[in-house]
Design an enzyme around this catalytic site. Structure first.
Site, PDB file in Angstrom:
ATOM      1  N   HIS A 123       0.703  -1.315   0.020  1.00  0.00           N
ATOM      2  CA  HIS A 123      -0.092   0.046  -0.073  1.00  0.00           C
ATOM      3  C   HIS A 123       0.866   1.161  -0.261  1.00  0.00           C
ATOM      4  O   HIS A 123       1.917   1.268   0.741  1.00  0.00           O
ATOM      5  CB  HIS A 123      -0.994   0.010   1.101  1.00  0.00           C
ATOM      6  CG  HIS A 123      -0.536   0.181   2.482  1.00  0.00           C
ATOM      7  ND1 HIS A 123      -0.579   1.636   3.085  1.00  0.00           N
ATOM      8  CD2 HIS A 123      -0.215  -0.321   3.717  1.00  0.00           C
ATOM      9  CE1 HIS A 123       0.027   1.605   4.163  1.00  0.00           C
ATOM     10  NE2 HIS A 123       0.164   0.196   4.473  1.00  0.00           N
ATOM     11  N   GLU A 169      -5.381   1.734   2.060  1.00  0.00           N
ATOM     12  CA  GLU A 169      -5.351   0.448   2.738  1.00  0.00           C
ATOM     13  C   GLU A 169      -5.620   0.982   4.141  1.00  0.00           C
ATOM     14  O   GLU A 169      -6.046   0.245   5.049  1.00  0.00           O
ATOM     15  CB  GLU A 169      -3.577   0.010   2.758  1.00  0.00           C
ATOM     16  CG  GLU A 169      -3.512  -1.303   3.677  1.00  0.00           C
ATOM     17  CD  GLU A 169      -3.167  -1.126   4.973  1.00  0.00           C
ATOM     18  OE1 GLU A 169      -3.396  -2.129   5.812  1.00  0.00           O
ATOM     19  OE2 GLU A 169      -3.007   0.000   5.464  1.00  0.00           O
ATOM     20  N   ASP A 198       3.942  -5.019   3.528  1.00  0.00           N
ATOM     21  CA  ASP A 198       3.652  -3.782   4.480  1.00  0.00           C
ATOM     22  C   ASP A 198       4.279  -3.684   5.603  1.00  0.00           C
ATOM     23  O   ASP A 198       4.258  -4.488   6.558  1.00  0.00           O
ATOM     24  CB  ASP A 198       1.910  -4.138   4.784  1.00  0.00           C
ATOM     25  CG  ASP A 198       1.403  -2.745   5.364  1.00  0.00           C
ATOM     26  OD1 ASP A 198       2.147  -1.884   5.678  1.00  0.00           O
ATOM     27  OD2 ASP A 198       0.087  -3.188   5.793  1.00  0.00           O
ATOM     28  N   ASP A 300      17.216  -3.617   3.552  1.00  0.00           N
ATOM     29  CA  ASP A 300      17.936  -4.629   2.570  1.00  0.00           C
ATOM     30  C   ASP A 300      17.775  -5.858   2.446  1.00  0.00           C
ATOM     31  O   ASP A 300      17.356  -6.470   1.421  1.00  0.00           O
ATOM     32  CB  ASP A 300      19.358  -4.307   3.065  1.00  0.00           C
ATOM     33  CG  ASP A 300      20.544  -4.731   1.900  1.00  0.00           C
ATOM     34  OD1 ASP A 300      19.830  -5.067   0.814  1.00  0.00           O
ATOM     35  OD2 ASP A 300      21.543  -4.807   2.362  1.00  0.00           O
ATOM     36  N   ASP A 304      15.716  -7.820  -0.622  1.00  0.00           N
ATOM     37  CA  ASP A 304      16.324  -8.761  -1.664  1.00  0.00           C
ATOM     38  C   ASP A 304      15.608 -10.101  -1.423  1.00  0.00           C
ATOM     39  O   ASP A 304      15.535 -10.842  -2.342  1.00  0.00           O
ATOM     40  CB  ASP A 304      17.807  -9.269  -0.782  1.00  0.00           C
ATOM     41  CG  ASP A 304      18.821  -8.075  -1.046  1.00  0.00           C
ATOM     42  OD1 ASP A 304      18.375  -7.409  -1.835  1.00  0.00           O
ATOM     43  OD2 ASP A 304      19.835  -7.901  -0.319  1.00  0.00           O
TER      44      ASP A 304
HETATM   45  N1  TRP Z   1      -1.544  -2.809   8.086  1.00  0.00           N
HETATM   46  C1  TRP Z   1      -1.162  -2.204   9.199  1.00  0.00           C
HETATM   47  C2  TRP Z   1      -1.084  -0.783   8.591  1.00  0.00           C
HETATM   48  O1  TRP Z   1      -0.745  -0.356   7.443  1.00  0.00           O
HETATM   49  C3  TRP Z   1       0.102  -2.457   9.552  1.00  0.00           C
HETATM   50  C4  TRP Z   1       0.323  -3.872  10.022  1.00  0.00           C
HETATM   51  C5  TRP Z   1      -0.130  -4.108  11.549  1.00  0.00           C
HETATM   52  C6  TRP Z   1       0.610  -4.985   9.590  1.00  0.00           C
HETATM   53  N2  TRP Z   1       0.046  -5.402  11.557  1.00  0.00           N
HETATM   54  C7  TRP Z   1       0.287  -6.229  10.433  1.00  0.00           C
HETATM   55  C8  TRP Z   1       0.705  -5.537   8.246  1.00  0.00           C
HETATM   56  C9  TRP Z   1       0.331  -7.392   9.997  1.00  0.00           C
HETATM   57  C10 TRP Z   1       1.005  -6.784   7.879  1.00  0.00           C
HETATM   58  C11 TRP Z   1       0.742  -7.630   8.879  1.00  0.00           C
HETATM   59  O2  TRP Z   1      -1.400   0.328   9.773  1.00  0.00           O
HETATM   60 ZN    ZN Z   2       0.622  -0.332   6.465  1.00  0.00          ZN
END
Ligand code: TRP
Ligand code: ZN
Length: 315
Positions: A123, A169, A198, A300, A304
């Site tokens: 996102h 998102e 994310d 990094d 990768d």
């Molecule tokens: N999606 C959440 C955000 O953007 C972040 C997040 C919290 C997350 N727990 C997660 C992302 C577990 C992936 C997996 O604020």
């Molecule tokens: Zn997020």
């Protein structure tokens, strides 16, 4: 449907068998199947350069890159221009949420079997509180650099590659859900797997792999084992990111995560370093999620691993 990919190891095994059969010489043997091309080591400096641009965009647009704000569209324009220049076919998908216009960016790499699509996405929106550099400039920059590496390598995998940057998102996976809902049943079934990124540069990082499609999960774990970094299963809120709509539609999913506001335990600090008793990302959803809120080593390694998985799963 599960992804099933013959990896490099099995290609090597075929070569070894051919060598044995010809008494130690491969001369005259049928050509061995080509081994999967090796994924490149993504230059972390390039990933960080994208983060610096996203930070500048936030700074110039009221301090954030949130849905419906100027900083979001400017972020999308930045990513799109890089992809267009590299030869991707880009599509901007528009939607409305909360009375404001949102956008997804989809980038297709020409070639490959379009009935077997491997997708990687992240996102691109931040919360309104800050610039969102770890959440989720980090995933967005690494997916962008992977796409650019595909172009630089002239990589022509068997499967078709598609990259995505989701809008809104932070409002509840609005953009990714809109995309999945907009697919016809036939096009949905052509997606072999969706990989989600994310938060992958958390300042006090953990190394978490989503526990979903076994082939995708194994691919990431193989990478981390190879660099001697132990991983854990992601448990900080399953379904809290853009893989959720794909999973709900029956598409195999996986992904990486370096932690948000959960606290690093002493056992985790012992194996990964960093500070026990402190959040993986103490600036999660705050104004201090700036370009200083990044652990370069985590960024990094995860970048990768992303490139490795894209190469392996599409070969
Ligand atoms: N999606 C959440 C955000 O953007 C972040 C997040 C919290 C997350 N727990 C997660 C992302 C577990 C992936 C997996 O604020
Ligand atoms: Zn997020």
């Amino acid at each position: 449907m599960k992804l099933s990919i013959p990896g490099r190891a099995s290609a090597t095994a075929v070569v070894a068998a051919a060598t044995l059969l010809t008494g130690g010489s491969i001369a005259g043997a049928a050509p061995a199947p080509a081994a999967a091309a090796a994924a490149p080591d993504l230059p972390v400096a390039n990933v960080k350069a994208h983060l610096a641009q996203l930070q500048s965009i936030a700074t110039a647009n009221g301090g954030n890159r949130a849905h419906g704000r100027a900083g979001y569209k400017a972020s999308l324009d930045y990513v799109k221009a890089k992809l267009d220049a590299a030869g991707f076919t880009t599509t901007v998908q528009q939607f409305t949420s909360g009375g404001r216009t949102g956008y997804n960016l989809i980038a297709d790499w020409p070639g490959g079997n379009t009935s077997q699509v491997v997708m990687a996405g992240s996102h691109l929106d931040s919360v309104t509180a800050g610039p969102g550099i770890n959440d989720n400039g980090s995933g967005s920059a690494a997916v962008l650099e992977t796409a650019l590496a595909v172009a630089r390598a002239g990589y022509q995998p068997t499967k078709h590659l598609r990259f995505a940057w989701w809008g809104a998102e932070e409002l509840g996976m609005v953009g990714s859900r809109y995309y999945v809902n907009s697919l016809t049943t036939a096009n949905r079934s052509k997606i072999s797997g969706y990989l989600n990124f994310d938060m992958i540069g958390s300042p006090n990082p953990g190394y978490f792999v989503y526990d979903d499609d076994p082939t995708i999960e194994k691919t990431f774990k193989t990478y981390f084992t190879g660099i001697g970094v132990s991983t854990e299963i992601e448990t900080e809120g399953d379904g809290r990111s853009d893989h959720a709509p794909f999973k709900s539609a029956g598409i195999p999913v996986g992904g990486l995560f370096s932690g948000a506001d959960y606290i690093k335990t002493s056992a985790q600090a012992a194996k990964w370093g960093g500070t026990a008793g402190k959040a993986f990302d103490a600036c999660y959803h705050s104004s201090c999620d700036t370009s200083s809120n990044i652990n370069d080593t985590a960024l990094d390694r995860n970048a990768d691993a992303l490139a490795y998985a894209v190469w392996q799963l599409s070969a």
